[in-house]
Design a protein around this motif. Structure first.
Motif, PDB file in Angstrom:
ATOM      1  N   ALA A  24       0.743  -1.340   0.016  1.00  0.00           N
ATOM      2  CA  ALA A  24      -0.008  -0.030  -0.165  1.00  0.00           C
ATOM      3  C   ALA A  24       0.746   1.386  -0.057  1.00  0.00           C
ATOM      4  O   ALA A  24       2.011   1.581   0.974  1.00  0.00           O
ATOM      5  CB  ALA A  24      -1.001   0.071   1.294  1.00  0.00           C
ATOM      6  N   THR A  28      -2.003   3.652   5.726  1.00  0.00           N
ATOM      7  CA  THR A  28      -3.142   2.619   5.781  1.00  0.00           C
ATOM      8  C   THR A  28      -3.568   2.849   7.403  1.00  0.00           C
ATOM      9  O   THR A  28      -2.697   2.669   8.013  1.00  0.00           O
ATOM     10  CB  THR A  28      -2.575   1.311   5.670  1.00  0.00           C
ATOM     11  OG1 THR A  28      -2.067   1.202   4.261  1.00  0.00           O
ATOM     12  CG2 THR A  28      -3.712   0.243   5.597  1.00  0.00           C
ATOM     13  N   HIS A  32      -8.868  -0.005   8.254  1.00  0.00           N
ATOM     14  CA  HIS A  32      -8.933  -0.468   7.134  1.00  0.00           C
ATOM     15  C   HIS A  32      -8.626  -2.029   7.219  1.00  0.00           C
ATOM     16  O   HIS A  32      -8.229  -2.536   8.213  1.00  0.00           O
ATOM     17  CB  HIS A  32      -7.952   0.194   6.413  1.00  0.00           C
ATOM     18  CG  HIS A  32      -7.936   1.411   5.775  1.00  0.00           C
ATOM     19  ND1 HIS A  32      -6.873   2.282   5.359  1.00  0.00           N
ATOM     20  CD2 HIS A  32      -9.223   2.387   5.597  1.00  0.00           C
ATOM     21  CE1 HIS A  32      -7.560   3.703   5.237  1.00  0.00           C
ATOM     22  NE2 HIS A  32      -8.768   3.408   5.428  1.00  0.00           N
ATOM     23  N   TRP A  53      -6.275  -4.275   9.388  1.00  0.00           N
ATOM     24  CA  TRP A  53      -4.907  -3.696   9.540  1.00  0.00           C
ATOM     25  C   TRP A  53      -4.649  -3.572  10.826  1.00  0.00           C
ATOM     26  O   TRP A  53      -3.484  -3.724  11.153  1.00  0.00           O
ATOM     27  CB  TRP A  53      -4.756  -2.394   8.657  1.00  0.00           C
ATOM     28  CG  TRP A  53      -3.691  -1.997   8.308  1.00  0.00           C
ATOM     29  CD1 TRP A  53      -2.779  -1.181   8.851  1.00  0.00           C
ATOM     30  CD2 TRP A  53      -2.578  -2.782   7.466  1.00  0.00           C
ATOM     31  NE1 TRP A  53      -1.497  -0.975   8.461  1.00  0.00           N
ATOM     32  CE2 TRP A  53      -1.532  -2.074   7.370  1.00  0.00           C
ATOM     33  CE3 TRP A  53      -2.960  -3.667   6.381  1.00  0.00           C
ATOM     34  CZ2 TRP A  53      -0.704  -2.326   6.627  1.00  0.00           C
ATOM     35  CZ3 TRP A  53      -1.797  -4.047   5.656  1.00  0.00           C
ATOM     36  CH2 TRP A  53      -0.619  -3.296   5.695  1.00  0.00           C
ATOM     37  N   ARG A  98      -8.905  -2.857  -0.784  1.00  0.00           N
ATOM     38  CA  ARG A  98      -9.149  -2.122   0.459  1.00  0.00           C
ATOM     39  C   ARG A  98     -10.531  -1.881   0.652  1.00  0.00           C
ATOM     40  O   ARG A  98     -11.296  -1.362   0.016  1.00  0.00           O
ATOM     41  CB  ARG A  98      -8.380  -0.793   0.603  1.00  0.00           C
ATOM     42  CG  ARG A  98      -7.903  -0.531   2.265  1.00  0.00           C
ATOM     43  CD  ARG A  98      -7.196   0.860   2.121  1.00  0.00           C
ATOM     44  NE  ARG A  98      -8.286   2.236   1.841  1.00  0.00           N
ATOM     45  CZ  ARG A  98      -7.749   3.410   2.066  1.00  0.00           C
ATOM     46  NH1 ARG A  98      -6.644   3.605   2.044  1.00  0.00           N
ATOM     47  NH2 ARG A  98      -8.706   4.163   1.761  1.00  0.00           N
TER      48      ARG A  98
END
Length: 122
Positions: A24, A28, A32, A53, A98
């Protein structure tokens, strides 16, 4: 603008393993969720796995439970999908995406990576 870039696909033989990466760019957030899907030729996009995450909580589709393992490195801002005991029917383009909440519906994914081809030969 946040983006996802997959890598690690390739051609393997039945029974071999492969690990895909989903890096990513941009921040992030702990809220997420990174999800993995695949799409075989002529078929709909299929949910495989997800990882939160923030907590690292992991989720799997029944079709891959026990063979695939999802993980993430917050330091590297990268999610991984380790795939073991691969079969010819695992041949597909693999995507990470995502999401803001857990979903198995590809329409709920905010944005996708470009995909990486996995081909399993018998």
């Amino acid at each position: 603008q946040a983006q996802l870039v997959e890598s690690g696909g390739g051609l393997v033989l039945t029974g071999e393993s492969l690990t895909l990466s989903c890096k990513a760019s941009g921040r992030t957030y702990s809220s997420h969720i990174i999800e993995w899907f695949r799409q075989a030729a002529g078929k709909e996009r299929e949910y495989l796995s997800a990882i939160r995450w923030g907590t690292g909580g992991r989720y799997y589709a029944d079709s891959v439970k026990g063979r695939f393992t999802v993980s993430r490195s917050t330091a590297e801002n990268t999610a991984y999908l380790q795939m073991n005991s691969l079969k010819p029917e695992d041949t597909a383009v693999y995507y990470c995406g995502r999401a803001r909440s857990l979903t198995q519906n590809p329409r709920d994914i905010d944005f996708w990576g470009q995909g990486t081809q996995v081909t399993v030969s018998s």
